[in-house]
Design a protein around this motif. Structure first.
Motif, PDB file in Angstrom:
ATOM      1  N   GLN A 190       2.724   4.769   3.367  1.00 35.70           N
ATOM      2  CA  GLN A 190       2.232   4.337   2.074  1.00 35.70           C
ATOM      3  C   GLN A 190       3.069   4.827   0.903  1.00 35.70           C
ATOM      4  OE1 GLN A 190      -1.401   6.269   0.569  1.00 35.70           O
ATOM      5  NE2 GLN A 190      -1.442   7.440   2.451  1.00 35.70           N
ATOM      6  N   TYR A 226       1.435  -3.005  -1.812  1.00 34.71           N
ATOM      7  CA  TYR A 226       1.084  -1.584  -1.788  1.00 34.71           C
ATOM      8  C   TYR A 226      -0.045  -1.326  -0.795  1.00 34.71           C
ATOM      9  CZ  TYR A 226      -1.291   2.689  -3.239  1.00 34.71           C
ATOM     10  OH  TYR A 226      -1.921   3.902  -3.245  1.00 34.71           O
ATOM     11  N   TYR A 227      -1.098  -2.131  -0.865  1.00 37.98           N
ATOM     12  CA  TYR A 227      -2.219  -1.962   0.061  1.00 37.98           C
ATOM     13  C   TYR A 227      -1.772  -2.134   1.508  1.00 37.98           C
ATOM     14  CZ  TYR A 227      -5.856  -1.934  -3.579  1.00 37.98           C
ATOM     15  OH  TYR A 227      -6.666  -1.607  -4.639  1.00 37.98           O
ATOM     16  N   GLU A 239      -4.437  -4.700  -8.008  1.00 36.81           N
ATOM     17  CA  GLU A 239      -3.431  -3.832  -7.402  1.00 36.81           C
ATOM     18  C   GLU A 239      -2.545  -4.665  -6.482  1.00 36.81           C
ATOM     19  OE1 GLU A 239      -1.073  -1.607  -7.108  1.00 36.81           O
ATOM     20  OE2 GLU A 239      -2.593  -0.150  -7.703  1.00 36.81           O
ATOM     21  N   GLY A 241      -0.882   3.839  -6.567  1.00 34.87           N
ATOM     22  CA  GLY A 241      -0.969   2.430  -6.913  1.00 34.87           C
ATOM     23  C   GLY A 241      -0.325   2.131  -8.249  1.00 34.87           C
TER      24      GLY A 241
END
Length: 587
Positions: A355, A317-318, A313, A201
């Motif tokens: 990811q 990304y999530y 965050e 992250g």
């Protein structure tokens, strides 16, 4: 051959709920020759296409359940409503997608009857709908503090070197090493921290970088010898390598239409950081010495550390990690702060494998490989010239000889003759640093009009012209003017490549790509002290020729870039682009 769907004649039918619907038989080129598919949709246009099929390599029917309807060949073609899977087929689709039929919106037929189906939206679409608001303004201010600190730590090199020469009686090569080691640390830190940012992250890495940068910056003030300066500044350089991830995180919260504009706006704070450190040198260096200058340079980091709790965050990304709940929580926070609603429906996320990227992804296909190779040289040349102009400014002002074309002999004795910066030198440095304000303003105006590539080309050409004008033997005033224009234009070009790089790569590898390319650029920063602080004293003409010539050569590489990112939406992952048949390299 491209897959196709051949449509047959529409037929009127009645479903098991008594509602009217239309159906048609189609043939899909991706399926065996004996496969037939039936697609139905309700006549009110309120349902998505449903799909049923039977197939077998030897002609024996096989079961398939679509939209909760199972086609059982052992049941004389009767439909079994015991399951609830769904699949849609669009005209021109291969049958693997998840899209509504052309012209049909709304719900889909299920065992319970026709009803609204799930509507998906991406993080990019959500950010575009939420727009630029109070959340982005807060983020801009926090981002700006890190930009100020990074700029200040690097600008510090141009005023620290001449002072340490007098304090510790250093030679030319020792002064150059102090600058080089910072960029060497950056070279190691940027790709490593970029990979960690993609894996763990962006926010976590930025928090660690902020604390470490302040800690080791303060320790530098207690350095007893040159070797300690080199070690600690090397660690500071590695930490600075991670600061660039704030650009990645910031870009992922900006609406696509204004992304280039606001990424350019924060560059103004880079200039403020450089002016801040130069002003500290002007007022503090003559009275308190270099140690206090180093300490005061890092103080803005305390503001960032105190405000890190505000930063969430990245939702991109999530989503790339398949974490829908966390991504939605971030988007809801933006929605609450901006006081705008999120799109209706379900957030579309990737799979867990998407990811994080690898270094191999930078060369995933032909276009990506070409882009990466060209950007390596562009980053190298931009960083080489940009920091070269900064170091040239302090060296030319400190020598007192404003005729850069006059050949100089190397200083005699065991160390370089002591030439500390005077008050007029600091004032001249401030003027050349302020050149980045009009440079950033010009970039701000033209970057979304003519595009990223043309902006870099125009500014690189102007930089080269004014560097070659330093060959003329002239007064301090005109020397300041030439350096002013060169500094402003190369600063704008460098800012544009900072905007371009995060836009051209997808989310799962954006941090890695940005960190890696920026670190490759720092190899130029590592080399440039040996030109601006060593070669300049023996061959000024050769030094200026290298800097000016590199500006024109870099224009060729910029023109060859296959992608223009102006107005282009951020991609979540390369795999998603391939699956959805999106041309990720389309200009």
């Amino acid at each position: 051959m491209e897959p196709f769907v051949e449509y047959g004649q529409l037929q009127d039918n009645t479903d098991f709920t008594g509602a009217n619907y239309h159906s048609m038989n189609v043939r899909n080129s991706n399926k065996p020759d004996n496969k037939q598919e039936t697609h139905s949709y309700h006549g009110d246009g309120g349902t998505r296409a449903s799909h049923q099929s039977s197939e077998s390599a030897n002609g024996t029917p096989a079961n398939e359940t679509i939209n909760g309807v199972q086609n059982d060949p052992q049941n004389n073609g009767q439909l079994d409503f015991s399951t609830n899977n769904s699949r849609q087929l669009d005209k021109g689709d291969s049958g693997d997608g998840d899209k509504p039929m052309n012209g049909l919106e709304g719900g889909q037929a299920t065992a319970e009857g026709p009803g609204p189906g799930p509507v998906e939206f991406t993080v990019e679409e959500a950010i575009d709908q939420l727009g630029f608001g109070r959340f982005q303004i807060q983020f801009t201010l926090i981002d700006s503090v890190l930009h100020m600190t990074e700029s200040g730590e690097l600008m510090l090199l141009s005023i620290l070197g001449p002072e340490l020469v007098c304090t510790w009686q250093l030679e030319h090569w020792q002064k150059a090493i102090i600058s080089t080691v910072v960029f060497f640390g950056y070279l190691l830190g940027a790709p490593l921290l970029g990979k960690f940012a993609d894996k763990f992250g962006r926010r976590k890495i930025l928090n660690i970088v902020g604390v470490c940068l302040f800690y080791y910056g303060v320790l530098t003030t207690f350095s007893p010898t040159l070797i300690w300066i080199i070690i600690l500044r090397g660690i500071v350089g590695a930490c600075i390598g991670g600061v660039g991830q704030v650009n990645v995180l910031y870009s992922e919260f900006l609406p696509s239409k204004v992304r280039g504009f606001w990424l350019t706006v924060v560059s103004f704070f880079w200039v403020i950081g450089a002016v801040y450190v130069t002003a500290v040198g002007l007022f503090v260096m003559p009275t308190l010495g270099w140690r206090y200058v180093v300490f005061i340079t890092g103080l803005p980091l305390l503001i960032y550390i105190a405000c890190t709790y505000i930063l969430p965050e990245s939702a991109h990304y999530y989503a790339a990690c398949g974490k829908r709940e966390e991504a939605m929580a971030t988007l809801k926070k933006v929605s609450e702060v901006n006081k705008k609603p999120l799109p209706e429906g379900t957030l579309k996320v990737g799979v867990q494998e998407d990811q994080r990227g690898t270094f191999g992804d930078l060369f995933l296909d032909k276009t990506t490989s070409i882009t990466t190779v060209l950007l390596v040289f562009i980053w190298f040349s931009m960083q080489f010239v940009y920091y070269g102009v900064i170091l040239l400014s302090s060296e030319l002002f400190a020598k007192g000889n404003v005729c850069a074309g006059a050949e100089q002999n190397a200083a005699s004795g065991c160390f370089e003759s002591c030439q500390s910066l005077t008050s007029p030198d600091y004032v001249s440095l401030i003027w050349t640093t302020l050149a980045e304000f009009p440079g950033a303003l010009i970039t701000l105006i033209i970057i979304d009009i003519i595009g990223r590539k043309k902006t870099m080309v125009v500014q690189s050409i102007i930089t080269g012209i004014f560097i070659f004008m330093l060959f003329m033997c002239t007064s301090r005033f005109w020397l300041t003017v030439y350096l002013f224009v060169a500094r402003g234009m190369i600063g704008g070009a460098l800012q544009t490549v900072h905007v371009y790089t995060p836009e051209v790569y997808p989310t799962h590898m954006r941090g890695l790509a940005y960190g890696t390319l920026k670190s490759m650029g720092k190899t130029g920063s590592m080399v440039t002290p040996f030109f601006a602080q060593m070669l300049l004293h023996t061959s000024p003409k050769l030094t200026l020729s290298v800097y000016g010539g590199l500006c024109f050569v870099s224009c060729i590489f910029i023109i060859l870039l296959p992608i223009e990112t102006k107005g282009r939406k951020l991609l979540s992952s390369y795999k998603t682009a391939v699956y959805q048949k999106i041309d990720m390299h389309k200009e």
